[in-house]
Design a protein around this motif. Structure first.
Motif, PDB file in Angstrom:
ATOM      1  N   HIS A 175       1.655   3.016   3.754  1.00  0.00           N
ATOM      2  CA  HIS A 175       2.563   3.996   4.353  1.00  0.00           C
ATOM      3  C   HIS A 175       1.815   5.316   4.542  1.00  0.00           C
TER       4      HIS A 175
ATOM      5  N   LEU B 246     -18.799  11.273  -2.909  1.00  0.00           N
ATOM      6  CA  LEU B 246     -17.796  10.973  -3.925  1.00  0.00           C
ATOM      7  C   LEU B 246     -18.495  10.380  -5.136  1.00  0.00           C
ATOM      8  N   ILE B 247     -17.941  10.680  -6.306  1.00  0.00           N
ATOM      9  CA  ILE B 247     -18.590  10.191  -7.512  1.00  0.00           C
ATOM     10  C   ILE B 247     -17.916   8.908  -7.998  1.00  0.00           C
ATOM     11  N   ASP B 248     -18.640   8.192  -8.844  1.00  0.00           N
ATOM     12  CA  ASP B 248     -18.106   6.976  -9.442  1.00  0.00           C
ATOM     13  C   ASP B 248     -17.356   7.310 -10.709  1.00  0.00           C
TER      14      ASP B 248
ATOM     15  N   GLY C  27      -3.064   9.017   6.279  1.00  0.00           N
ATOM     16  CA  GLY C  27      -4.413   9.501   5.985  1.00  0.00           C
ATOM     17  C   GLY C  27      -5.327   8.339   5.616  1.00  0.00           C
ATOM     18  N   VAL C  28      -4.816   7.424   4.798  1.00  0.00           N
ATOM     19  CA  VAL C  28      -5.589   6.254   4.389  1.00  0.00           C
ATOM     20  C   VAL C  28      -5.963   5.411   5.609  1.00  0.00           C
TER      21      VAL C  28
ATOM     22  N   PHE D  10      -4.004   8.571  16.776  1.00  0.00           N
ATOM     23  CA  PHE D  10      -3.811   9.827  16.053  1.00  0.00           C
ATOM     24  C   PHE D  10      -3.938  11.032  16.986  1.00  0.00           C
TER      25      PHE D  10
ATOM     26  N   ARG E  69      -6.375   6.413   8.676  1.00  0.00           N
ATOM     27  CA  ARG E  69      -7.396   7.088   9.464  1.00  0.00           C
ATOM     28  C   ARG E  69      -8.775   6.982   8.808  1.00  0.00           C
ATOM     29  N   GLU E  70      -8.798   6.986   7.468  1.00  0.00           N
ATOM     30  CA  GLU E  70     -10.083   6.921   6.771  1.00  0.00           C
ATOM     31  C   GLU E  70     -10.711   5.534   6.828  1.00  0.00           C
TER      32      GLU E  70
ATOM     33  N   ASP F  59       9.143   8.399   1.054  1.00  0.00           N
ATOM     34  CA  ASP F  59       8.429   8.236   2.325  1.00  0.00           C
ATOM     35  C   ASP F  59       8.100   9.601   2.929  1.00  0.00           C
TER      36      ASP F  59
ATOM     37  N   PRO G 232      -7.175  12.063   1.889  1.00  0.00           N
ATOM     38  CA  PRO G 232      -7.189  11.383   3.184  1.00  0.00           C
ATOM     39  C   PRO G 232      -6.418  12.237   4.205  1.00  0.00           C
ATOM     40  N   VAL G 233      -7.021  12.478   5.364  1.00  0.00           N
ATOM     41  CA  VAL G 233      -6.391  13.386   6.320  1.00  0.00           C
ATOM     42  C   VAL G 233      -6.097  12.693   7.647  1.00  0.00           C
ATOM     43  N   VAL G 234      -5.254  13.323   8.473  1.00  0.00           N
ATOM     44  CA  VAL G 234      -4.848  12.690   9.721  1.00  0.00           C
ATOM     45  C   VAL G 234      -5.348  13.374  10.984  1.00  0.00           C
TER      46      VAL G 234
ATOM     47  N   GLN H 118      -8.772   7.304  -5.747  1.00  0.00           N
ATOM     48  CA  GLN H 118      -8.346   6.626  -4.522  1.00  0.00           C
ATOM     49  C   GLN H 118      -9.435   6.704  -3.454  1.00  0.00           C
ATOM     50  N   ALA H 119     -10.029   7.897  -3.336  1.00  0.00           N
ATOM     51  CA  ALA H 119     -11.083   8.064  -2.342  1.00  0.00           C
ATOM     52  C   ALA H 119     -12.243   7.110  -2.618  1.00  0.00           C
ATOM     53  N   GLN H 120     -12.600   6.953  -3.897  1.00  0.00           N
ATOM     54  CA  GLN H 120     -13.678   6.016  -4.245  1.00  0.00           C
ATOM     55  C   GLN H 120     -13.331   4.584  -3.884  1.00  0.00           C
TER      56      GLN H 120
ATOM     57  N   SER I 177     -11.592  14.558  -1.321  1.00  0.00           N
ATOM     58  CA  SER I 177     -11.002  13.234  -1.535  1.00  0.00           C
ATOM     59  C   SER I 177      -9.707  13.013  -0.776  1.00  0.00           C
TER      60      SER I 177
END
Lengths: 293, 281
Positions: free
Chosen positions: B220, A271-273, B223-224, B250, B226-227, A183, A256-258, B197-199, A254
């Motif tokens: 958990h 983003l690409i496939d 970041g996910v 946030f 928020r996106e 965690d 994920p940010v807060v 994951q981003a895709q 890519s």
């Protein structure tokens, strides 16, 4: 000049590809001409996705897989000849990703930590004291020595794994995604502990991860691996603030940010496939307005 | 009743092991309006998965027991409705996307076989009929919706022939088969690489918007959240400690737990101080 603790020079590893009948049909270059070095007490980060070769590099440094070509110098000594020997293992130890599976469920904490002590030839009489000392280093009470892995939380198990790695007083610790199974709050504490230990024991770390945010906060220098090659290296702050390689930019984009500040520094590229991008896809990205790189 | 698609009121769940009773959920309140993207975020042991299972009706009874509370889906009481109706809702009106694309697909059947079977039983529960040919057409259509370049090939593939990201898309396609109104995603993409994951997150977000679905994201990873989500519930030890719009929560978390949780996330900008998370637990 001070000699770096670890020097990796033109390291290559290729694996044979065989047909279902065992005929050799080709080879996969898992690691391709990788060179980097880590100075004493520093943290070097290897960033990359699955298949980038980061774990293969770790295995070669540990002497678990022989390199196809290239040199690994540990404290100035080529491990090519001593790979996997007790002398080599005393210098470098590893902490694995999942403490749930890297600790033997049938051994108590003290038994697990005693194995390397025994292999290192520490007299039996001193072992219990050393176990207590190691548990203290990772901030676990001495009473935990008699517990079994299933009685510990994920973070506690990883602390035991760290204690076991420190048992032989190594100079270099290879951390293979040490917190990806934990965690965030536990991760923060484990990283905190590693930073402290690094200072106290003058340890050098090779930190392998796909978590770029974590890497930014832990590693001073970073190397980005893409399909077996280092495509970008440098100070973490520089690489992250001004990524030059398209793949580094894609990786950063890519994450994920807060916070808004992080969002602002993330490269804005589409983003690409598909899976790990091919060179053509990276090129197409750049043409699509990926930026000035 | 409120206008929410799903609403959970004061939900209590107990687990009984040997002779002990653990209170796992202690009064959860949750509202999911139609067309909304809601996140349920918490660390392991916070009760987020139990909440999700209670909503889906997947709690293993009598081990787990709902001791108090109410749940409404589209104004219908989930706890008192007959089992048959409850079963008909599951996998049709509310659908789940599972966490691990490696283990949630059956390795010995092709993707097409598995998806056709799901559709067949979903149709049966809803009292619809569809010929085998129509089922295949529908499966291919949904595979196209999750941006598979060659749906026919995927249809004939075994799971092992697909990459992790493709398998995750198959799981999303499976959830979309019966045109649900509510999608529940349990840690989607955590088993994947960052770029993949981003895709996947982008795909889910696009699909939810295009089709006007409601999304409940269980994760958990802050970041996910928020996106992908516009509203967040933060859980800890069986209670919702704080909830609010993603932007507000946030920017200015109110509770100590939320503050510590956000502070523990390493920042891409590099100013994380790891020593500051002692407030937790």
């Amino acid at each position: 000049m001070i000699r770096p603790v670890l020097e990796v020079i033109d390291l290559c590893k290729s694996f044979p590809v065989r047909s279902p009948f065992g005929r050799l049909t080709g080879e996969v270059k898992a690691v391709n001409n990788v060179s980097f070095s880590i100075g004493r007490g520093k943290v070097y980060g290897l960033a990359g996705e699955s298949g980038s070769g980061k774990s293969t590099i770790a295995r070669m440094i540990m002497g678990l897989t022989p390199p196809t070509s290239g040199d690994i110098l540990l404290d100035g000594e080529d491990i090519g000849s001593t790979g996997g020997s007790p002398a080599h293992r005393r210098k470098v130890q590893m902490v694995f990703q999942n403490p749930g599976s890297s600790l033997n469920p049938r051994r108590s904490v003290s038994q697990s930590i005693t194995v390397p002590l025994h292999a290192n030839g520490l007299p039996r009489a001193d072992r219990a004291r050393r176990v207590t000392e190691l548990l203290d280093m990772v901030q676990l009470p001495a009473s935990y020595a008699e517990r079994y892995p299933h009685e510990l939380s994920g973070g506690q198990k990883q602390r035991v794994a760290i204690a076991r790695a420190l048992a032989v007083a190594p100079k270099l610790l290879v951390l293979d995604e040490p917190t990806s199974a934990l965690d965030v709050s536990v991760q923060a504490k484990v990283i905190d502990l590693l930073v402290d230990l690094g200072r106290q024991l003058d340890l050098t770390f090779l930190f392998i991860s796909h978590d770029l945010s974590l890497m930014r906060n832990f590693a001073e220098k970073v190397g980005v691996l893409y399909l077996g090659s280092l495509v970008e290296t440098g100070r973490t702050s520089v690489v992250f603030e001004n990524p030059r390689h398209d793949y580094t930019r894609l990786l950063l984009a890519s994450v994920p940010v807060v916070s808004a500040e992080e969002e602002a520094m993330r490269p804005r590229i589409p983003l690409i496939d598909g899976e790990i991008p091919t060179a053509e896809q990276l090129l197409a990205l750049r043409k699509a307005g990926g930026g000035e790189a | 009743m409120s206008s929410a698609l799903l609403s959970v009121r004061d939900l209590h769940v107990d687990f009984t092991t040997y002779n002990q009773t653990h209170k796992v959920l202690k009064g959860i309140n949750l509202d999911i309006p139609p067309h909304s993207q809601i996140a349920l975020v918490g660390e392991s042991g916070s009760g987020k998965t139990v909440t999700m299972k209670a909503i889906m009706g997947l709690l293993r009874q009598p081990l787990a027991r709902i001791t108090a509370g109410e749940m409404y889906y589209d104004g219908r009481d989930l706890l008192t409705m007959p089992d048959k109706e409850r079963v008909a809702l599951r996998g049709t009106a509310m659908s789940m996307i599972f966490q691990d694309p490696m283990t949630s697909l059956n390795p010995v059947f092709t993707i097409g076989d598995q998806m056709r079977t799901i559709l067949k039983y979903a149709d049966r529960r809803l009292g619809r009929t569809r010929s085998a040919r129509e089922r295949k057409v529908r499966v291919l259509e949904v595979l196209g919706q999750v941006r598979m370049r060659d749906p026919e090939r995927v249809f004939q593939s075994y799971p092992i022939m697909l990459s992790g990201g493709m398998r995750q898309r198959v799981l999303i396609a499976m959830a979309l088969l019966s045109e649900p109104k509510l999608l529940i995603a349990d840690e989607p993409g955590t088993a994947l690489d960052v770029t993949t994951q981003a895709q996947i997150l982008k795909l889910m977000k696009d699909l939810v918007e295009e089709r006007g679905l409601a999304l409940l994201m269980i994760t958990h990873n802050l970041g996910v959240v928020r996106e992908t989500c516009s509203y967040v519930y933060v859980m800890n030890k069986g209670v919702v400690v704080e909830h609010g719009s993603t932007a507000d929560l946030f920017a200015a978390p109110q509770e100590d737990y939320t503050k510590a949780l956000i502070a523990a996330v390493p920042r891409l900008t590099g100013e994380t101080r790891f020593g500051t998370v002692e407030a937790m637990r």
